[in-house]
Design an enzyme around this catalytic site. Structure first.
Site, PDB file in Angstrom:
ATOM      1  N   LEU A   1      57.614   8.694 -65.447  1.00  0.00           N
ATOM      2  CA  LEU A   1      58.499   8.841 -66.602  1.00  0.00           C
ATOM      3  C   LEU A   1      59.317   7.588 -66.875  1.00  0.00           C
ATOM      4  CD1 LEU A   1      59.754  12.495 -65.964  1.00  0.00           C
ATOM      5  CD2 LEU A   1      57.778  11.714 -67.300  1.00  0.00           C
TER       6      LEU A   1
ATOM      7  N   HIS B   1      59.906   9.144 -72.489  1.00  0.00           N
ATOM      8  CA  HIS B   1      59.891  10.555 -72.086  1.00  0.00           C
ATOM      9  C   HIS B   1      61.317  11.111 -72.076  1.00  0.00           C
ATOM     10  CE1 HIS B   1      56.363   8.847 -69.706  1.00  0.00           C
ATOM     11  NE2 HIS B   1      55.760   9.766 -70.433  1.00  0.00           N
TER      12      HIS B   1
ATOM     13  N   SER C   1      55.596   2.533 -72.202  1.00  0.00           N
ATOM     14  CA  SER C   1      54.387   3.264 -71.827  1.00  0.00           C
ATOM     15  C   SER C   1      54.228   3.183 -70.318  1.00  0.00           C
ATOM     16  CB  SER C   1      53.163   2.634 -72.503  1.00  0.00           C
ATOM     17  OG  SER C   1      51.974   3.086 -71.871  1.00  0.00           O
ATOM     18  N   SER C   2      53.778   4.274 -69.724  1.00  0.00           N
ATOM     19  CA  SER C   2      53.518   4.242 -68.276  1.00  0.00           C
ATOM     20  C   SER C   2      52.492   3.169 -67.960  1.00  0.00           C
ATOM     21  CB  SER C   2      53.019   5.603 -67.802  1.00  0.00           C
ATOM     22  OG  SER C   2      53.909   6.618 -68.215  1.00  0.00           O
TER      23      SER C   2
ATOM     24  N   ASP D   1      52.093   8.281 -79.447  1.00  0.00           N
ATOM     25  CA  ASP D   1      50.707   8.769 -79.419  1.00  0.00           C
ATOM     26  C   ASP D   1      50.484   9.570 -80.702  1.00  0.00           C
ATOM     27  OD1 ASP D   1      49.888   8.136 -76.442  1.00  0.00           O
ATOM     28  OD2 ASP D   1      51.934   8.897 -76.428  1.00  0.00           O
TER      29      ASP D   1
HETATM   30  P1  AMP Z   1      52.437  10.721 -71.533  1.00  0.00           P
HETATM   31  O1  AMP Z   1      53.103  10.966 -70.226  1.00  0.00           O
HETATM   32  O2  AMP Z   1      52.056   9.302 -71.757  1.00  0.00           O
HETATM   33  O3  AMP Z   1      51.333  11.698 -71.817  1.00  0.00           O
HETATM   34  O4  AMP Z   1      53.533  11.016 -72.628  1.00  0.00           O
HETATM   35  C1  AMP Z   1      54.181  12.260 -72.676  1.00  0.00           C
HETATM   36  C2  AMP Z   1      54.922  12.383 -73.982  1.00  0.00           C
HETATM   37  O5  AMP Z   1      55.859  11.316 -74.093  1.00  0.00           O
HETATM   38  C3  AMP Z   1      53.996  12.276 -75.196  1.00  0.00           C
HETATM   39  O6  AMP Z   1      54.445  13.184 -76.199  1.00  0.00           O
HETATM   40  C4  AMP Z   1      54.174  10.855 -75.614  1.00  0.00           C
HETATM   41  O7  AMP Z   1      53.914  10.627 -76.985  1.00  0.00           O
HETATM   42  C5  AMP Z   1      55.640  10.638 -75.311  1.00  0.00           C
HETATM   43  N1  AMP Z   1      55.935   9.217 -75.182  1.00  0.00           N
HETATM   44  C6  AMP Z   1      55.279   8.301 -74.413  1.00  0.00           C
HETATM   45  N2  AMP Z   1      55.796   7.070 -74.596  1.00  0.00           N
HETATM   46  C7  AMP Z   1      56.792   7.199 -75.514  1.00  0.00           C
HETATM   47  C8  AMP Z   1      57.705   6.292 -76.133  1.00  0.00           C
HETATM   48  N3  AMP Z   1      57.708   4.995 -75.855  1.00  0.00           N
HETATM   49  N4  AMP Z   1      58.594   6.790 -77.032  1.00  0.00           N
HETATM   50  C9  AMP Z   1      58.602   8.114 -77.327  1.00  0.00           C
HETATM   51  N5  AMP Z   1      57.773   9.022 -76.780  1.00  0.00           N
HETATM   52  C10 AMP Z   1      56.881   8.580 -75.885  1.00  0.00           C
END
Ligand code: AMP
Length: 281
Positions: free
Chosen positions: A30, A34, A182-183, A147
């Site tokens: 995270l 997130h 981004s992770s 995303d």
């Molecule tokens: P993930 O863990 O990458 O699947 O992301 C989980 C949620 O967090 C998804 O709804 C992503 O779109 C959101 N998310 C990831 N990176 C960002 C960011 N930089 N800003 C806002 N939301 C994000």
């Protein structure tokens, strides 16, 4: 904060929440992006629950499933600090029981962009989100604009399948220099990270062109490509934000999205033209 590892525990938690439940599904590792979704769920709903689950069905062969960063202890501490009431951390077997063979196939909205570049990815996303919604039964789920196609796929499935979950889009959180959090940024060296700044700069330059009156999608995409000339762009798209169909003219509302390989990371980013992500439902 309750740490729920079994489907039965998550169902019991849902039953114990009398009011509106907000849900933030994640792959873990995270960051503040997130965090912005979780903060919003905590602020807007009676209770908030997040999930940490590296979903195998959304990774293709040769993708980074094994390498994907896993930091459960830090993630749990982060969610607790934000005031999350519970977190669902299922095993793969818990989400995909023996014999599991059902998939949720999104429609035309998933045909292009990430759907084309990563065959099966959006089917894996739609399947796991449907399962998570069935277990957690939230009133509202929060997804990031980062995303963008995923957000639209999930909004479509929640409506089409009559799941009774409102799917709220939240703005992309960026580092001070503009790079979308981004992770997968963890895969970048310092030089690669600097090079990756061409992506948001290209998107912002194209948005500035649009604000000055440019409506030709090809010229908008070319502006992004100029900035990112030194990077391996997979696609640059100027599409309708509702259907993700490519536009012949970016007259009113549009989304410019891109994917690029930088070192061993595959990065995606986007900007909206003429609208805010909160307008999408
Ligand atoms: P993930 O863990 O990458 O699947 O992301 C989980 C949620 O967090 C998804 O709804 C992503 O779109 C959101 N998310 C990831 N990176 C960002 C960011 N930089 N800003 C806002 N939301 C994000």
């Amino acid at each position: 904060m309750d740490v729920l590892r079994r489907v039965a525990d998550a169902r019991a938690f849902r039953a114990s929440v009398p009011g509106s439940l907000g849900f933030v599904p994640t792959l873990g590792a995270l960051h503040a992006g997130h965090g912005s979704l979780v903060e919003r769920a905590v602020r807007e709903r009676a209770a908030a629950i997040a999930s940490l689950f590296v979903n195998p069905t959304q990774f293709g062969p040769g993708e980074d499933l094994a390498a994907y960063p896993r930091r459960e202890a830090e993630d749990l501490a982060f969610l607790e600090r934000l005031g999350c009431s519970a977190v669902f951390v299922p095993s793969v077997e818990e989400m995909y029981p023996p014999g599991d063979d059902t998939r949720v196939q999104p429609g035309a909205i998933a045909a292009r962009l990430e759907g084309a570049a990563r065959p099966g990815h959006l089917t894996g996303v739609a399947t796991v989100v449907t399962k998570l919604f069935a277990v957690v039964r939230p009133d509202v789920a929060y997804f990031g604009q980062k995303d963008f196609q995923q957000l639209r796929v999930v909004q479509a499935l929640a409506g089409d399948l009559r799941l009774g979950v409102r799917v709220v889009g939240c703005p992309t959180v960026r580092d001070e220099d503009g790079l979308a959090l981004s992770s997968r940024n963890a895969y970048l060296s310092a030089d690669e990270r600097r090079a990756a700044l061409a992506l948001p700069r290209g998107l912002f330059a194209a948005r500035a062109d649009w604000e000055r009156g440019e409506r030709d999608p090809k010229r908008l995409a070319d502006r992004v490509r100029q900035h990112a000339a030194a990077l391996a762009l997979e696609y640059v798209s100027v599409a309708d934000p509702l259907t993700l169909a490519e536009l012949t003219r970016a007259a009113e509302r549009a989304v410019i999205s891109l994917a690029a390989r930088v070192g061993r990371a595959r990065l995606i980013d986007n900007v909206l033209l003429g609208m805010d992500v909160s307008e999408l439902v």
